[in-house]
Motif scaffolding. Structure first.
Motif, PDB file in Angstrom:
ATOM      1  N   HIS A 192       0.749  -1.349  -0.048  1.00 12.50           N
ATOM      2  CA  HIS A 192      -0.009  -0.056   0.042  1.00 12.50           C
ATOM      3  C   HIS A 192       0.897   1.389   0.012  1.00 12.50           C
ATOM      4  N   VAL A 193       2.022   1.028   0.788  1.00 10.88           N
ATOM      5  CA  VAL A 193       3.015   2.374   0.606  1.00 10.88           C
ATOM      6  C   VAL A 193       3.380   2.764  -0.781  1.00 10.88           C
ATOM      7  N   ARG A 194       3.749   1.470  -1.339  1.00 10.47           N
ATOM      8  CA  ARG A 194       4.222   1.458  -2.764  1.00 10.47           C
ATOM      9  C   ARG A 194       3.390   2.055  -3.686  1.00 10.47           C
ATOM     10  N   TYR A 195       2.119   1.731  -3.482  1.00 12.45           N
ATOM     11  CA  TYR A 195       0.716   1.887  -4.093  1.00 12.45           C
ATOM     12  C   TYR A 195       0.517   3.428  -4.238  1.00 12.45           C
ATOM     13  N   ARG A 196       0.675   4.201  -2.907  1.00 13.91           N
ATOM     14  CA  ARG A 196       0.659   5.540  -2.901  1.00 13.91           C
ATOM     15  C   ARG A 196       1.827   6.086  -3.534  1.00 13.91           C
ATOM     16  N   GLU A 197       2.867   5.779  -3.386  1.00  8.35           N
ATOM     17  CA  GLU A 197       4.209   6.314  -3.881  1.00  8.35           C
ATOM     18  C   GLU A 197       4.062   6.280  -5.402  1.00  8.35           C
ATOM     19  N   VAL A 203       6.264   9.158   0.043  1.00 11.78           N
ATOM     20  CA  VAL A 203       6.031   8.629   1.117  1.00 11.78           C
ATOM     21  C   VAL A 203       7.352   8.680   2.138  1.00 11.78           C
ATOM     22  N   GLY A 204       8.445   8.963   1.579  1.00  8.31           N
ATOM     23  CA  GLY A 204       9.581   9.186   2.524  1.00  8.31           C
ATOM     24  C   GLY A 204      10.287   7.680   2.771  1.00  8.31           C
ATOM     25  N   GLU A 205      10.801   7.585   3.818  1.00  6.16           N
ATOM     26  CA  GLU A 205      11.498   6.221   4.339  1.00  6.16           C
ATOM     27  C   GLU A 205      10.425   5.500   4.640  1.00  6.16           C
ATOM     28  N   ILE A 206      10.593   4.124   4.092  1.00  9.45           N
ATOM     29  CA  ILE A 206       9.374   3.127   4.461  1.00  9.45           C
ATOM     30  C   ILE A 206       9.170   2.860   5.979  1.00  9.45           C
ATOM     31  N   PRO A 207       8.091   2.972   6.523  1.00  8.46           N
ATOM     32  CA  PRO A 207       8.136   2.824   8.151  1.00  8.46           C
ATOM     33  C   PRO A 207       8.685   1.698   8.784  1.00  8.46           C
ATOM     34  N   GLU A 208       9.168   1.723  10.044  1.00 10.70           N
ATOM     35  CA  GLU A 208       9.631   0.515  10.445  1.00 10.70           C
ATOM     36  C   GLU A 208       8.485  -0.445  10.790  1.00 10.70           C
ATOM     37  N   GLY A 209       8.933  -1.831  10.448  1.00 15.03           N
ATOM     38  CA  GLY A 209       8.244  -2.887  10.548  1.00 15.03           C
ATOM     39  C   GLY A 209       7.446  -3.263   9.146  1.00 15.03           C
TER      40      GLY A 209
END
Length: 586
Positions: A192-197, A203-209
């Motif tokens: 989902h993070v890569r989708y928003r990207e 999105v900046g740095e990928i969140p921890e975890g």
């Protein structure tokens, strides 16, 4: 007809196992042995010390007690029968009752002809009787590309599957897709993070975890192309299941492509999520409850210092202590979701319905779960009236080295050595053979420089070089007008016959390795063959009369080239079982 050539298509160890069996039949007919003795433990194999003879049998040792006699007395009677064979030049009793046989040279020369006649089929047998063995291997979590941490189990499993087929089994190659656990929820959130990207968000740095690897960038782009911005700000509950399904599917495409680089293809891909959705796990629980193998009870407190927040909780527990485990195991968590054990229990029960035996290849980090899952399978198949043998082979991790420094691997950090990159760097054959040069439960170093080094200490090179040397000699012989021929094999001497004795062990090596579920035995055997060949080849450096090509002697050259051709055949057959090509030039 002489027994030496009576059954030329039967490998020598199988032929003499039949001779020993016939000799035992003769003793039964004469009243020396009682009828009906079980002979499954009778073996015919090379003696541990080659100076003791060509073959040894333990028949008298294992049959004497049930026959009500002593081993040496039975061995004496058996020797009298075996000495009647033309192929046996001597039969001697050793120790308490082992029998050592020496065979006529004609036996070994006939074996060379057998190898030549069988070609690529030499070493294959029907000892498995067509029984079906399900081999599950790799089964890596579908959260990213294959890395080198998965490689060893993949090669061991695939080589074992080929080995079992060569021994006459039907084999189902299976991959269990772990797509129902917490790790695939993390994958969906990472996608989902890569989708928003992909939609243009910074999105900046990928969140921890989450999984930060770039391999998820194309997944995000595909999701953006399919759904637009529909789920960009939507609550997780609306997209999590959908993104999980899409991301797992994309990862499995990647994983299958990675495995294909190693020459690995599975017959079945079983989904954990589909298994749970089908109700199979619930059915397994109901069946086990009906057999009083699952009950509601409280887990024991953790050993050692008990956590302050620990409270006893009633859970459905499998009675694994009944089958040798140290405590009963939960099949569900306190929130009602299935434990890994609960899902695995149903999965193995399902597999057992379509197989006569099960073999799982697991990483050594799963050693703690072996007892309980074996107990579960024993319970379910045994109580069902059809016990299905189940084995777990544990595979240790591989330490990667480059320039003497260990290469760390972490999929979650996105910093890992992919299987694909390794195969492209050193080659499929090097990777596969190297993974089988140690017992699977022994630690292994994989040094990128060492595995491609052209030196004797590198077993991959050593075996491949033996085959290349043979090919070079065959070509040189052809260029000089020599052709391999079996017409004058009786010109071969003691050194050459020693090579043949080693080649003749290949069929029994295949059967023994298949029975033990240990494909590394074939790699070890090939190394022995290569070593014996190189040693003989090097004789020619000091003794020109021992070279494969003796220009002034056409008949001995033809016989030795025939021998060389069969050595090459054995190397090719063995490498084929390991999924490794035999090179002709180096």
């Amino acid at each position: 007809m002489s027994d030496i050539a009576a059954t030329p298509a039967v490998p020598v160890f199988s032929a003499f196992a039949a001779h020993v069996d016939a000799a035992l039949d003769a003793l039964v007919a004469a009243g020396t042995l009682p009828a009906g003795l079980k002979r499954a433990a009778v073996t015919v194999e090379p003696p541990r010390d080659p100076s003791h003879g060509d073959l040894a049998t333990n028949a008298a040792m294992v049959l004497a007690k049930p026959a009500g006699t002593n081993p040496r007395a039975l061995a004496t009677a058996l020797v009298a029968e075996l000495e009647k064979l033309d192929a046996v030049t001597s039969a001697e009793i050793a120790g308490p009752g082992f029998i050592n046989l020496r065979l006529a040279p004609a036996v070994w020369l006939e074996e060379l002809r057998t190898i030549a006649a069988a070609g690529g089929a030499y070493g294959r047998s029907n000892v498995g009787g067509g029984t079906t063995v399900n081999v599950e291997y790799v089964s890596a979590n579908p959260t990213g590309p294959m890395h080198m941490g998965h490689c060893r189990g993949a090669v061991v499993g695939d080589a074992l599957a080929s080995l079992l087929e060569a021994a006459g089994h039907k084999v189902v190659r299976e991959y269990y897709v772990n797509d129902a656990g917490a790790q695939v929820q993390v994958l969906a959130r990472s996608a989902h993070v890569r989708y928003r990207e992909a939609l243009g968000e910074a999105v900046g740095e990928i969140p921890e975890g989450l999984y930060p690897g770039d391999y998820l960038v194309p997944v995000g782009q595909a999701l953006a192309a399919e759904f637009g911005d529909r789920y960009a700000t939507a609550p997780e509950s609306e997209w999590l299941a959908l993104f999980r399904t899409r991301a797992v599917a994309a990862m499995m495409v990647m994983i299958k492509a990675d495995l294909a680089l190693l020459g690995i293809h599975h017959d079945v891909f079983s989904s954990e999520a589909e298994l749970q959705a089908s109700g199979k796990v619930d059915e397994a629980e109901a069946w086990l409850r009906a057999q009083d193998l699952v009950y509601d009870g409280e887990l024991e407190a953790p050993k050692g210092k008990t956590p302050e927040d620990w409270e006893p909780v009633a859970l459905p527990l499998f009675r694994s202590t009944k089958f040798g485990d140290d405590q009963d195991r939960p099949i569900k968590k306190s929130d009602g979701t299935w434990t890994y054990f609960g899902a695995d229990l149903a999965y193995h029960y399902q597999k057992a319905q379509g197989a006569d035996a099960l073999v799982d290849i697991w990483g050594a980090d799963h050693a703690g779960t072996v007892k309980r899952i074996k107990a579960a399978v024993a319970a379910m198949t045994g109580n069902d009236g059809r016990e299905v043998p189940f084995e777990v082979k544990l595979v240790q991790m591989v330490k990667l080295l480059r320039d003497g420094e260990e290469v760390k691997m972490s999929k979650r950090s996105g910093n890992f050595v992919t299987l694909a990159d390794t195969v492209r760097e050193v080659g499929k054959d090097v990777v596969r053979f190297t993974m089988l040069t140690r017992k699977p439960d022994a630690m292994m170093d994989f040094d990128f420089a060492e595995v491609i080094a052209a030196k004797k200490e590198n077993p991959v090179f050593y075996v491949q070089y033996a085959h290349a040397r043979i090919c070079r000699n065959m070509k040189k012989g052809a260029d000089e007008g020599f052709a391999p021929s079996a017409a004058n094999l009786d010109l071969l001497g003691a050194e050459e016959l020693d090579l043949v004795r080693l080649l003749a062990q290949f069929p029994r090596q295949v059967e023994a390795a298949a029975a033990a579920r240990e494909p590394h035995r074939i790699a070890f055997y090939l190394h022995d063959v290569a070593s014996a060949f190189h040693s003989y080849y090097n004789l020619g450096n000091d003794r020109p009369d021992k070279r494969f090509i003796v220009s002034e002697n056409e008949t001995i050259t033809a016989a030795r080239l025939f021998l060389a051709a069969q050595i090459g055949q054995i190397v090719r057959n063995g490498l084929a079982l390991l999924g490794v090509a035999a090179v002709e030039e180096m």
